[in-house]
Design a protein around this motif. Structure first.
Motif, PDB file in Angstrom:
ATOM      1  N   PRO A  43       0.764  -1.160   0.014  1.00 35.94           N
ATOM      2  CA  PRO A  43      -0.010   0.138   0.011  1.00 35.94           C
ATOM      3  C   PRO A  43       0.917   1.333   0.272  1.00 35.94           C
ATOM      4  O   PRO A  43       2.111   1.315   0.575  1.00 35.94           O
ATOM      5  N   LEU A  44       0.387   2.272  -0.691  1.00 35.40           N
ATOM      6  CA  LEU A  44       1.120   3.590  -0.629  1.00 35.40           C
ATOM      7  C   LEU A  44       0.172   4.680   0.177  1.00 35.40           C
ATOM      8  O   LEU A  44      -1.147   4.682   0.284  1.00 35.40           O
ATOM      9  N   LEU A  70       4.612   8.766  -7.510  1.00 32.45           N
ATOM     10  CA  LEU A  70       3.741   7.955  -8.533  1.00 32.45           C
ATOM     11  C   LEU A  70       2.311   8.559  -8.642  1.00 32.45           C
ATOM     12  O   LEU A  70       1.950   8.594  -9.898  1.00 32.45           O
ATOM     13  N   TRP A  71       1.689   9.214  -7.648  1.00 32.32           N
ATOM     14  CA  TRP A  71       0.317   9.712  -8.018  1.00 32.32           C
ATOM     15  C   TRP A  71       0.287  10.966  -8.869  1.00 32.32           C
ATOM     16  O   TRP A  71      -0.488  11.128  -9.583  1.00 32.32           O
ATOM     17  N   TYR A  72       1.398  11.668  -8.337  1.00 34.80           N
ATOM     18  CA  TYR A  72       1.308  13.045  -9.577  1.00 34.80           C
ATOM     19  C   TYR A  72       1.815  12.764 -10.927  1.00 34.80           C
ATOM     20  O   TYR A  72       1.495  13.566 -11.784  1.00 34.80           O
ATOM     21  N   VAL A  73       2.559  11.575 -10.943  1.00 34.13           N
ATOM     22  CA  VAL A  73       2.676  11.273 -12.278  1.00 34.13           C
ATOM     23  C   VAL A  73       1.541  10.363 -13.183  1.00 34.13           C
ATOM     24  O   VAL A  73       1.272  10.769 -14.093  1.00 34.13           O
ATOM     25  N   PHE A  74       0.883   9.499 -12.297  1.00 33.76           N
ATOM     26  CA  PHE A  74       0.080   8.496 -12.940  1.00 33.76           C
ATOM     27  C   PHE A  74      -1.151   8.271 -12.235  1.00 33.76           C
ATOM     28  O   PHE A  74      -1.926   7.349 -12.793  1.00 33.76           O
ATOM     29  N   TYR A 123       2.733  -0.366 -10.911  1.00 31.35           N
ATOM     30  CA  TYR A 123       1.772   0.730 -10.082  1.00 31.35           C
ATOM     31  C   TYR A 123       0.368   0.457 -10.463  1.00 31.35           C
ATOM     32  O   TYR A 123       0.079   0.570 -11.502  1.00 31.35           O
ATOM     33  N   ASP A 124      -0.297   0.078  -9.433  1.00 29.15           N
ATOM     34  CA  ASP A 124      -1.795   0.005  -9.488  1.00 29.15           C
ATOM     35  C   ASP A 124      -2.392   1.147  -9.255  1.00 29.15           C
ATOM     36  O   ASP A 124      -2.726   1.667  -8.300  1.00 29.15           O
ATOM     37  N   ALA A 125      -2.722   1.859 -10.504  1.00 33.19           N
ATOM     38  CA  ALA A 125      -3.299   3.255 -10.279  1.00 33.19           C
ATOM     39  C   ALA A 125      -4.556   3.167  -9.867  1.00 33.19           C
ATOM     40  O   ALA A 125      -5.153   4.089  -9.019  1.00 33.19           O
ATOM     41  N   ALA A 126      -5.415   2.193 -10.023  1.00 34.02           N
ATOM     42  CA  ALA A 126      -6.668   2.126  -9.581  1.00 34.02           C
ATOM     43  C   ALA A 126      -6.889   2.245  -8.171  1.00 34.02           C
ATOM     44  O   ALA A 126      -7.824   2.522  -7.655  1.00 34.02           O
ATOM     45  N   HIS A 127      -5.830   1.602  -7.385  1.00 30.28           N
ATOM     46  CA  HIS A 127      -6.005   1.439  -5.889  1.00 30.28           C
ATOM     47  C   HIS A 127      -4.758   2.221  -5.296  1.00 30.28           C
ATOM     48  O   HIS A 127      -4.650   2.210  -3.942  1.00 30.28           O
ATOM     49  N   HIS A 128      -3.910   2.837  -6.024  1.00 30.74           N
ATOM     50  CA  HIS A 128      -2.719   3.616  -5.495  1.00 30.74           C
ATOM     51  C   HIS A 128      -1.946   2.639  -4.498  1.00 30.74           C
ATOM     52  O   HIS A 128      -1.862   2.989  -3.556  1.00 30.74           O
ATOM     53  N   ARG A 129      -1.255   1.808  -5.172  1.00 27.56           N
ATOM     54  CA  ARG A 129      -0.479   0.884  -4.650  1.00 27.56           C
ATOM     55  C   ARG A 129       0.418   0.314  -5.436  1.00 27.56           C
ATOM     56  O   ARG A 129       0.306   0.270  -6.621  1.00 27.56           O
ATOM     57  N   LEU A 130       1.383  -0.528  -4.755  1.00 30.29           N
ATOM     58  CA  LEU A 130       2.385  -1.122  -5.681  1.00 30.29           C
ATOM     59  C   LEU A 130       2.177  -2.649  -5.736  1.00 30.29           C
ATOM     60  O   LEU A 130       1.902  -3.215  -4.586  1.00 30.29           O
ATOM     61  N   ILE A 131       2.066  -3.455  -6.813  1.00 28.85           N
ATOM     62  CA  ILE A 131       1.948  -4.867  -6.783  1.00 28.85           C
ATOM     63  C   ILE A 131       3.339  -5.633  -7.027  1.00 28.85           C
ATOM     64  O   ILE A 131       3.907  -5.479  -8.017  1.00 28.85           O
TER      65      ILE A 131
END
Length: 511
Positions: A43-44, A70-74, A123-131
């Motif tokens: 989680p991020l 990462l959030w500000y990027v994508f 980067y899981d953009a839908a949930h703002h987390r890393l897999i």
């Protein structure tokens, strides 16, 4: 269709790259983001800062600040809802625009941070987390895939920008190949600007052993492929020197293959053989194929030279400007643009476009993509077609006159009223896409660089209180005729001007 003919049609005769009877299966549309299943999740932090100004960047990044980056990027930044032809259209938006808001690109990262397992993540953009896809240290493997031109061991992370072919092929058919490179470039432009605010040094690698990188990430070449590799460090990133000879096959044998299951919703995928063939033809099998680009000196016009007023660098909060950025489409309105505004727009966009990469020769003097434009009703500047000379900060007139009608007739869709647009810019580049030096890979690299410059123009226009709407639905031949240059061609059209707020419901997805 031969690949040379395909690339020609993509640029100059776009109707030939899409079947006339192509029907979009909207009900089977893929998701605009990739979802992995049954893998470890990191989680991020959801407490993303509202501003990127005022706070000094950390001397050493941690997972919290990297998540904000990462959030500000994508990341998914906005949910919008508006009426279109009596239907309610809903979409998730990001700070980087995308053709049709389809976002064919994905982000992967190789991370080495404290208190986080070292390895390769999606980067899981839908949930703002890393897999977590693959755990371990892969410094040596990655360095070899880049031709040992970067000290990966000194970088805390590396970002990989990929393209999933189906994500916008389902709508645009083979024309999606042009969009995919541009979309990747716009995303990279946002990434490089965001990295500056976080104190990260970057280097962009367009040349690498494709299948080796895809193997590291667990990608299936027929579905998705890496377009760019971007190391991140708190120290300067070097993009040159040692190359040697490493082959894809010998490097891939160093790592076991991984198979990661993902979900994208579509059930009825249609074949896209031309995209696969182009991707295969663009791949590098050995590091001996890595090289640089020698740019030609551009032929400057003998027409009038217009000196733009000196301007200082614009100071703005990237977070605020990214939230404010808007593609007006039919929301443009009349508005005067001053000489100073035009000068700031061009100077800021081109100066911020300078970046470390693996294409430049040390003594290069000419950029690979440039800004041309048809100007109307600009304070102190005659109506006409111009090229911006960033080195001298002047406009070189190529043709005098009002070209609004000609440009309007050249559009394939009447979704922008160019009659009220003061700036109709074109990012232009080499007509042959550097085929002789980079082969078929040159086309997608050129599209990416065009997209990177477009994002700089969009951010700067937002900072100046204006909006821009990137367009590919235009007749390239009309524009090239206006600018009277048979070596340069227009890659993307970007009307910029003032606009009014649209009637829609939108909400931020930021905490």
């Amino acid at each position: 269709m031969r690949l040379d003919e395909f690339l020609y049609n993509l640029q100059f005769d776009t109707e030939k790259v899409r079947p006339p009877d192509w029907e979009v299966d909207w009900e089977d549309a893929p998701l605009p983001y990739k979802l992995y299943r049954d893998l470890p999740v990191l989680p991020l932090s959801l407490e993303v800062p509202l501003t990127l100004e005022g706070e000094p960047p950390p001397s050493e990044p941690d997972i919290r600040s990297f998540g904000h980056f990462l959030w500000y990027v994508f990341g998914l930044s906005q949910f919008s809802q508006f009426e279109q032809e009596k239907d309610i259209v809903q979409s998730f938006r990001r700070f980087a625009p995308s053709g049709g808001a389809l976002y064919p690109n994905e982000l992967y990262v190789y991370l080495k941070l404290e208190n986080v397992p070292s390895g390769v993540y999606h980067y899981d953009a839908a949930h703002h987390r890393l897999i977590l896809l693959r755990e371990g240290n892969f410094d040596s493997y990655l360095a070899e895939a880049l031709g040992n031109r970067c000290k990966i061991s000194e970088c805390f992370g590396t970002v990989f920008v990929s393209t999933m072919f189906w994500k916008n092929f389902y709508k645009y058919n083979n024309f999606s190949y042009r969009l995919q490179g541009l979309d990747a470039g716009v995303l990279m432009g946002q990434l490089l600007e965001t990295a500056k605010r976080f104190g990260f040094s970057t280097g962009v690698f367009f040349q690498f052993l494709d299948k080796a990188i895809n193997h590291l990430l667990g990608l299936v070449d027929l579905e998705e492929s890496t377009y760019a590799v971007i190391p991140l460090s708190v120290n300067p990133v070097i993009c040159g020197d040692s190359v040697g000879e490493v082959s894809v096959n010998e490097l891939c044998r160093e790592l076991p293959a991984i198979q990661c299951h993902h979900y994208m919703r579509s059930k009825r995928l249609k074949p896209y053989p031309l995209l696969i063939e182009m991707n295969e033809a663009s791949m590098m099998e050995t590091t001996k194929m890595i090289g640089s680009i020698t740019t030609k000196d551009r032929k400057h016009s003998d027409g009038e030279m217009v000196k733009l007023v000196p301007v200082k660098p614009l100071l703005y909060d990237l977070a605020a400007i990214s939230r404010k950025r808007f593609s007006p489409e039919m929301d443009f309105i009349f508005g005067k643009v001053s000489n100073a505004q035009l000068a700031s727009l061009l100077k800021e966009a081109t100066s911020s476009f300078e970046y470390q990469n693996d294409l430049d020769e040390q003594d290069h003097s000419e950029p690979r993509v440039s800004i041309y434009g048809c100007l109307y009703n600009i304070e102190g500047i005659q109506n006409g077609a111009y090229m911006y000379d960033e080195e001298s900060h002047i406009l070189r007139q190529l043709n005098a006159g009002d070209y609004r009608n000609k440009l309007q007739y050249g559009m394939t869709l009447d979704n922008v009223n160019l009659q009220i647009i003061p700036l109709c810019l074109h990012v232009a580049g080499d007509r042959n896409h550097y085929r002789s030096q980079l082969g078929y890979r040159g086309y997608r690299i050129q599209q990416m660089e065009a997209g990177m410059l477009v994002q700089r123009l969009l951010l700067t226009s937002s900072a100046l209180g204006m909006g821009g709407h990137p367009l590919l639905g235009f007749d390239v031949n009309v524009c090239d005729e206006i600018y009277r240059n048979d070596e340069i061609t227009s890659l993307i059209q970007l009307p910029i001007g003032h606009y009014q707020s649209r009637a829609w419901l939108k909400g931020s997805l930021q905490s």
